[in-house]
Design an enzyme around this catalytic site. Structure first.
Site, PDB file in Angstrom:
ATOM      1  N   LYS A 119       7.368 -15.386 -10.908  1.00 24.17           N
ATOM      2  CA  LYS A 119       7.270 -14.428  -9.665  1.00 24.17           C
ATOM      3  C   LYS A 119       8.385 -13.631  -9.791  1.00 24.17           C
ATOM      4  O   LYS A 119       9.578 -13.933  -9.987  1.00 24.17           O
ATOM      5  CB  LYS A 119       6.958 -15.229  -8.569  1.00 24.17           C
TER       6      LYS A 119
HETATM    7  P1  NAD Z   1      -1.139  -6.105   0.083  1.00 26.87           P
HETATM    8  O1  NAD Z   1       0.171  -5.614   0.228  1.00 26.87           O
HETATM    9  O2  NAD Z   1      -1.915  -5.084  -0.805  1.00 26.87           O
HETATM   10  O3  NAD Z   1      -1.946  -6.233   1.261  1.00 26.87           O
HETATM   11  C1  NAD Z   1      -1.261  -7.406   2.378  1.00 26.87           C
HETATM   12  C2  NAD Z   1      -2.090  -6.814   3.716  1.00 26.87           C
HETATM   13  O4  NAD Z   1      -1.628  -7.841   4.749  1.00 26.87           O
HETATM   14  C3  NAD Z   1      -1.932  -5.609   4.118  1.00 26.87           C
HETATM   15  O5  NAD Z   1      -3.143  -5.058   4.705  1.00 26.87           O
HETATM   16  C4  NAD Z   1      -0.821  -5.832   5.110  1.00 26.87           C
HETATM   17  O6  NAD Z   1      -0.909  -4.989   6.167  1.00 26.87           O
HETATM   18  C5  NAD Z   1      -1.409  -7.183   5.753  1.00 26.87           C
HETATM   19  N1  NAD Z   1      -0.199  -7.937   6.277  1.00 26.87           N
HETATM   20  C6  NAD Z   1       1.121  -8.034   5.902  1.00 26.87           C
HETATM   21  N2  NAD Z   1       1.742  -8.980   6.877  1.00 26.87           N
HETATM   22  C7  NAD Z   1       0.854  -9.284   7.851  1.00 26.87           C
HETATM   23  C8  NAD Z   1       0.972  -9.610   8.781  1.00 26.87           C
HETATM   24  N3  NAD Z   1       2.051 -10.467   9.445  1.00 26.87           N
HETATM   25  N4  NAD Z   1      -0.175 -10.356   9.815  1.00 26.87           N
HETATM   26  C9  NAD Z   1      -1.409  -9.552   9.317  1.00 26.87           C
HETATM   27  N5  NAD Z   1      -1.476  -8.814   8.278  1.00 26.87           N
HETATM   28  C10 NAD Z   1      -0.428  -8.612   7.461  1.00 26.87           C
HETATM   29  O7  NAD Z   1      -1.087  -7.469  -0.910  1.00 26.87           O
HETATM   30  P2  NAD Z   1      -2.114  -8.301  -1.702  1.00 26.87           P
HETATM   31  O8  NAD Z   1      -1.881  -7.773  -3.126  1.00 26.87           O
HETATM   32  O9  NAD Z   1      -3.545  -8.169  -1.132  1.00 26.87           O
HETATM   33  O10 NAD Z   1      -1.723  -9.798  -1.397  1.00 26.87           O
HETATM   34  C11 NAD Z   1      -2.019 -10.474  -0.283  1.00 26.87           C
HETATM   35  C12 NAD Z   1      -1.903 -11.935  -0.704  1.00 26.87           C
HETATM   36  O11 NAD Z   1      -2.849 -12.425  -1.839  1.00 26.87           O
HETATM   37  C13 NAD Z   1      -0.622 -12.391  -1.082  1.00 26.87           C
HETATM   38  O12 NAD Z   1      -0.161 -13.665  -0.712  1.00 26.87           O
HETATM   39  C14 NAD Z   1      -0.519 -12.429  -2.538  1.00 26.87           C
HETATM   40  O13 NAD Z   1       0.524 -12.997  -2.979  1.00 26.87           O
HETATM   41  C15 NAD Z   1      -1.849 -12.891  -2.986  1.00 26.87           C
HETATM   42  N6  NAD Z   1      -2.281 -12.462  -4.144  1.00 26.87           N
HETATM   43  C16 NAD Z   1      -2.411 -11.022  -4.384  1.00 26.87           C
HETATM   44  C17 NAD Z   1      -3.121 -11.160  -5.778  1.00 26.87           C
HETATM   45  C18 NAD Z   1      -3.286  -9.442  -6.168  1.00 26.87           C
HETATM   46  O14 NAD Z   1      -3.946  -9.384  -7.383  1.00 26.87           O
HETATM   47  N7  NAD Z   1      -2.835  -8.474  -5.627  1.00 26.87           N
HETATM   48  C19 NAD Z   1      -3.421 -11.995  -6.649  1.00 26.87           C
HETATM   49  C20 NAD Z   1      -3.221 -13.508  -6.210  1.00 26.87           C
HETATM   50  C21 NAD Z   1      -2.766 -13.671  -4.877  1.00 26.87           C
END
Ligand code: NAD
Length: 436
Positions: A119
């Site tokens: 990561k």
């Molecule tokens: P992103 O940045 O696209 O989206 C995150 C969302 O959460 C945004 O809408 C943001 O406004 C919101 N957010 C952030 N802090 C917040 C809070 N305190 N309260 C409410 N909403 C909040 O990120 P993502 O890629 O969608 O990732 C989200 C989660 O999924 C993370 O934990 C990431 O590690 C995990 N993840 C992502 C992927 C991927 O392919 N993108 C894969 C596996 C896991």
């Protein structure tokens, strides 16, 4: 940590400073005790293989120079090259990145990929960067970590605060420095430069595939909420890359998504939200809470809604000992990494809430990242339906694997998923042996 071989050392203080890392280790310890894991392997898995901290200086648009802190952590690479996203977030730190790298190791192992766990991240608020500044930051960071990444070594991908454009800049920077195009250095790239069809949607889509399996399992057990139809209510915390797609996919199955949120707040409509209309609204540059056909509530209110399915898809540590008593969902699908703390998980499992653990629930992203890497190596690209079909197959057998482990050890879903991941890795580590 108790019996940590390096307790008191600088590295152990660094690793253990974040709740996410502590939670990941607690879950590992629980899995290790349940499966009676070789203690040498358990000890080794508590700390990462390698970590790099870099300073990333860039010139801001106003002419001043600012230095950001960046990280890349490789937790374990027994099964293959490291794999894991790059996070841009103001709170990112070495310990959090190390905890996320550890989860990546178990996730890749659980779903049967020939990849290890890694990561990365930069401690920055991406909403405060111009496009030019974001590009400079991404390129300089790539250059600073280029000695430990590469298509055969460690392959980054998008995470919170980064997207396909950041991956394009990383791919270009790495390729410029080597002198020729090397698309395999990152996944989650735009399609035009070697991305995979279906990668953008893969994590959210996978979340919903695992929910379908969970619902079928609950239906087989005679639970009345073991169904996905117009009477099923859903709330999605974090309408980002993962949450927005998960919301859309589950909406398209005919369920009622009654609330979604982002960092600006949450919106609620008891009759169900129109998810495509919300995405269209956001694409015009308006904020979520400005969406007209809904009531504005807080993120905390959203978590406490009496829904059938709650999808925490924003960040870690969202459901904790403090608010878990208010959570009423019957199924919690961990779209984000580590959104429910270990203590909160215990209470939810006692209340028989069905948990779909993060390393299974959100594995769709890394599975299709793997497909992207394979397609890139072969220079032979698949149709989206082929990608989705293969994704569904991998998640289906992984779900079954977790359910089998759970039945064998009579343990929680979280522990079962971890055991399933650790078991394959353990065998691989014992076969490879200790160098030298
Ligand atoms: P992103 O940045 O696209 O989206 C995150 C969302 O959460 C945004 O809408 C943001 O406004 C919101 N957010 C952030 N802090 C917040 C809070 N305190 N309260 C409410 N909403 C909040 O990120 P993502 O890629 O969608 O990732 C989200 C989660 O999924 C993370 O934990 C990431 O590690 C995990 N993840 C992502 C992927 C991927 O392919 N993108 C894969 C596996 C896991």
């Amino acid at each position: 940590m108790s019996n940590h071989h390096n307790a008191g050392s600088l590295s152990s203080q660094l690793w253990h400073s974040s709740a996410l890392y502590q939670n990941s280790v607690k879950q590992l310890v629980e899995a290790a005790e349940t499966m009676k894991l070789d203690p040498n392997i358990a000890e080794r898995l508590k700390v990462p293989k390698r970590a790099l901290i870099v300073s990333v200086p860039i010139r801001l648009d106003d002419g001043t120079i600012r230095c950001f802190e960046g990280y890349r952590v490789q937790h374990n690479m027994t099964l293959g090259p490291g794999k894991g996203g790059i996070r841009f977030h103001p709170e990112v730190n070495l310990s959090e990145v190390a905890g996320l790298a550890m989860l990546m190791t178990f996730k890749c192992s659980l779903v049967g990929l020939p990849l290890g766990g890694a990561k990365g991240g930069i401690r920055v608020d991406p909403s405060k960067l111009s496009r030019q500044e974001a590009q400079a930051l991404t390129r300089r960071y790539t250059s600073e970590i280029n000695m430990i990444i590469g298509p055969d070594k460690d392959i980054p991908a998008p995470d919170v605060g980064t997207d396909a454009q950041h991956m394009a800049w990383m791919m270009d920077t790495y390729s410029q420095e080597k002198g020729f195009a090397i698309p395999g250095v990152v996944t989650g790239k735009p399609i035009e430069i070697g991305g995979s069809l279906g990668r953008h949607e893969s994590t959210g889509r996978g979340v919903v595939y695992t929910i379908q399996h969970a619902v079928k399992h609950l239906a087989d057990q005679g639970k009345p909420w073991g169904k996905l139809d117009s009477t099923t209510t859903v709330a999605v915390h974090g309408f980002g890359k993962v949450g927005a797609i998960a919301a859309l996919e589950i909406y398209q199955l005919g369920t009622k998504v009654i609330a979604v949120s982002d960092v600006s707040g949450a919106i609620y409509n008891k009759n169900g939200l129109n998810i495509p209309a919300i995405s269209k609204h956001l694409s015009k540059g308006q904020t979520l809470v400005e969406y007209p056909e809904a009531e504005v509530i807080t993120n905390e209110d959203l978590l406490a809604l009496p829904v059938d399915i709650l999808i925490p898809a924003a960040i870690d540590g969202v459901i904790t000992q403090q608010n878990v008593a208010k959570v009423k969902a019957k199924i919690i699908a961990e779209g984000a990494n580590g959104p429910v703390t270990t203590e909160a998980l215990k209470e939810l499992e006692e209340r028989e809430v069905f948990i779909i653990p993060d390393i299974l629930c959100n594995a769709g992203g890394v599975i299709v990242s793997y497909f992207e890497w394979v397609q890139g190596i072969q220079n032979f690209f698949w149709s989206e339906s082929e990608v989705n079909e293969k994704l569904a197959d991998v998640l289906s057998s992984s779900f079954k694997k977790v359910m089998d482990v759970r039945a064998k050890y009579k343990c929680s879903m979280k522990t079962a998923a971890l055991i399933a991941g650790v078991d394959r890795l353990n065998r691989a580590m014992l076969l490879r042996g200790l160098f030298p």
